[in-house]
Design an enzyme around this catalytic site. Structure first.
Site, short mmCIF file in Angstrom:
data_model
loop_
_atom_site.label_atom_id
_atom_site.label_comp_id
_atom_site.label_asym_id
_atom_site.label_seq_id
_atom_site.Cartn_x
_atom_site.Cartn_y
_atom_site.Cartn_z
N ARG A 120 0.88 -1.18 0.00
CA ARG A 120 0.00 0.00 0.00
C ARG A 120 0.91 1.22 0.00
O ARG A 120 1.66 1.42 0.97
CB ARG A 120 -0.94 -0.02 1.20
CG ARG A 120 -1.70 1.29 1.36
CD ARG A 120 -2.85 1.22 2.33
NE ARG A 120 -4.01 0.59 1.72
CZ ARG A 120 -5.27 0.75 2.14
NH1 ARG A 120 -5.53 1.52 3.19
NH2 ARG A 120 -6.27 0.14 1.53
N HIS A 147 -6.93 1.16 -6.86
CA HIS A 147 -7.26 0.27 -5.74
C HIS A 147 -7.97 -0.95 -6.32
O HIS A 147 -9.18 -1.14 -6.18
CB HIS A 147 -8.16 1.02 -4.75
CG HIS A 147 -8.24 0.41 -3.38
ND1 HIS A 147 -7.58 -0.76 -3.04
CD2 HIS A 147 -8.93 0.80 -2.26
CE1 HIS A 147 -7.85 -1.05 -1.77
NE2 HIS A 147 -8.66 -0.12 -1.28
N GLN A 150 -10.23 -3.42 -4.22
CA GLN A 150 -11.51 -2.81 -3.85
C GLN A 150 -12.51 -2.91 -5.00
O GLN A 150 -13.65 -3.34 -4.82
CB GLN A 150 -11.28 -1.33 -3.50
CG GLN A 150 -12.55 -0.59 -3.11
CD GLN A 150 -13.08 -1.05 -1.76
OE1 GLN A 150 -12.34 -1.05 -0.79
NE2 GLN A 150 -14.33 -1.43 -1.68
N ASP A 242 -16.80 8.03 -2.46
CA ASP A 242 -15.59 7.80 -1.66
C ASP A 242 -15.28 9.13 -0.96
O ASP A 242 -15.91 10.16 -1.26
CB ASP A 242 -14.44 7.35 -2.59
CG ASP A 242 -13.16 7.00 -1.83
OD1 ASP A 242 -13.20 6.84 -0.59
OD2 ASP A 242 -12.10 6.90 -2.49
N CYS A 282 -16.46 2.54 -0.42
CA CYS A 282 -15.37 1.62 -0.09
C CYS A 282 -15.04 1.65 1.40
O CYS A 282 -14.45 0.71 1.91
CB CYS A 282 -14.14 1.97 -0.92
SG CYS A 282 -13.61 3.69 -0.74
N ARG A 310 -14.36 -7.99 0.45
CA ARG A 310 -12.90 -7.79 0.35
C ARG A 310 -12.18 -9.07 0.77
O ARG A 310 -11.17 -9.46 0.18
CB ARG A 310 -12.46 -6.62 1.25
CG ARG A 310 -12.99 -5.24 0.87
CD ARG A 310 -12.41 -4.75 -0.45
NE ARG A 310 -10.96 -4.78 -0.47
CZ ARG A 310 -10.17 -3.86 0.07
NH1 ARG A 310 -10.69 -2.78 0.63
NH2 ARG A 310 -8.85 -3.97 0.00
N1 CP Z 1 -11.55 0.32 1.68
C1 CP Z 1 -10.31 0.19 2.18
O1 CP Z 1 -9.33 -0.06 1.46
O2 CP Z 1 -10.25 0.36 3.52
P1 CP Z 1 -8.90 0.48 4.39
O3 CP Z 1 -8.24 1.78 4.00
O4 CP Z 1 -9.38 0.43 5.81
O5 CP Z 1 -8.01 -0.67 4.05
N1 NVA Z 2 -9.53 7.17 -1.95
C1 NVA Z 2 -9.30 6.68 -0.62
C2 NVA Z 2 -9.65 5.24 -0.53
C3 NVA Z 2 -9.52 4.64 0.84
C4 NVA Z 2 -9.84 3.18 0.88
C5 NVA Z 2 -7.85 6.92 -0.22
O1 NVA Z 2 -6.96 6.72 -1.05
O2 NVA Z 2 -7.61 7.34 0.91
#
Ligand code: CP
Ligand code: NVA
Length: 335
Positions: A120, A147, A150, A242, A282, A310
């Site tokens: 990540r 992502h 997701q 989102d 999400c 997920r």
């Molecule tokens: N939706 C999602 O990726 O959640 P987190 O940031 O908690 O992993």
């Molecule tokens: N767009 C958001 C998604 C979180 C799951 C981010 O990148 O923070």
């Protein structure tokens, strides 16, 4: 009880020598055939988790996260554990992964110890570079660009509700961010209608829109980018939003809240969607900003189904990339 080896059309690259190693860096890495096969496996994992308890026994996964996570971290860890494998988590929120040594050198260490790498990151290039150097599969667990895990869970959730994804209209309203990018690519690949509404200056990246339109030209998907949320939502089967400020954009939150206010998903906007429309997010959600309590807590909100899926989709991704599919004895449906 008859036992047979379950086979899937999903190519399982680690199961036998020959096919090149696969990664999941972008939703674009999978074609429609592969996504459907992944969804079939996901449905089996969801229905009969006990049959897959040792599918990845002996496999080891490492996760480096530069950003916080609830869902992604825990669903990967719980998923790997339930398949018999193990996970090592490296909290990388204090510094970038390559702050101490090069990605090249990290990759050539990891590939000697570990079977799969989950990242990540802020920069999408970090995920791409790790995949370019490492000799084991790499999964993008969110970058600033995409992502994919997701979006796959979200499309699987929509398939559970509506069946044929080529007949659904998904409307995304808000920031043209990583989640929007992956939904565009996945929706186009599966032939869905995807409408996006963002404020000017916050549209999805042109390169993603171009890639999406190219895919849509082959699959017949209808892709529409608007600035008016009502146009995007009109008649939609599902309305998705989102956060307005993604991780790393916290300093912009106040300015963004003003710009994005007309894009809030509230019961007024939901009335423009189809009567059966689902609400999707999400998570994490900022209640009272991009979505009202009334909408996210309504019976047609599927946000926790998305979160549950997920887990199941990531178990399927792990089995696909680690070759658990090919060596799996499961109970015959005819026994
Ligand atoms: N939706 C999602 O990726 O959640 P987190 O940031 O908690 O992993
Ligand atoms: N767009 C958001 C998604 C979180 C799951 C981010 O990148 O923070």
């Amino acid at each position: 009880m008859t036992l047979r080896t379950q086979t899937f059309e999903l190519n399982s690259p680690q199961a036998k020598p020959g096919p090149p190693r696969r990664d999941l860096i972008s939703t674009h890495d999978l074609d429609a055939h592969e996504i459907h096969a992944l969804f079939n496996l996901t449905a089996m994992l969801k229905e009969r988790p006990a049959d897959f308890r040792s599918a990845l026994a002996g496999k080891q996964m490492v996760m480096f996260f530069e950003k916080p996570s609830l869902r992604t971290r825990l669903t990967f860890e719980a998923g790997m554990d339930s398949l018999g494998g193990s996970t090592f988590f490296v909290d990388q929120t204090g510094s970038r992964i390559d702050a101490r040594e090069s990605l090249h050198d990290i990759a050539h260490n990891l590939e000697r110890w570990i079977d799969l790498i989950v990242l990540r990151t802020f920069s999408h290039a970090t995920v791409e570079e790790m995949a370019a150097h490492a000799d084991v599969p790499v999964i993008n667990a969110l970058s600033d660009l995409e992502h994919p895990c997701q979006a796959l869970a979200d499309l699987f959730t929509l398939q559970e509700h509506f069946g044929d994804l080529s007949r659904i209209h998904l409307a995304y309203v808000g920031d043209g961010n990583n989640v929007a990018h992956s939904l565009l690519l996945a929706g186009a690949t599966l032939g869905s209608s995807v409408s996006i509404a963002t404020p000017q200056g916050h549209a999805p990246l042109a390169t993603i829109v171009e890639a999406t339109e190219e895919i849509a030209g082959e699959t017949g998907a209808a892709i529409n980018i608007y600035t008016d949320p009502r146009e995007a939502v009109a008649g939609a089967d599902a309305v998705y939003t989102d956060v307005w400020a993604s991780m790393g954009q916290e300093d912009e939150a106040n300015a963004r809240n003003a710009v994005f206010a007309p894009y809030q998903i509230n019961s007024g906007l939901m009335q423009d969607a189809a009567p059966h429309a689902l609400f999707m997010h999400c998570l994490p959600a900022h209640r009272g900003w991009e979505v009202t309590d009334e909408v996210i807590d309504a019976p047609n909100s599927v946000v926790f189904e998305q979160a549950e899926n997920r887990l199941h989709i990531q178990k399927a991704i792990l089995m696909w990339l680690l070759g658990g599919v090919g060596r799996l004895p499961v109970r015959s449906a005819h026994a």
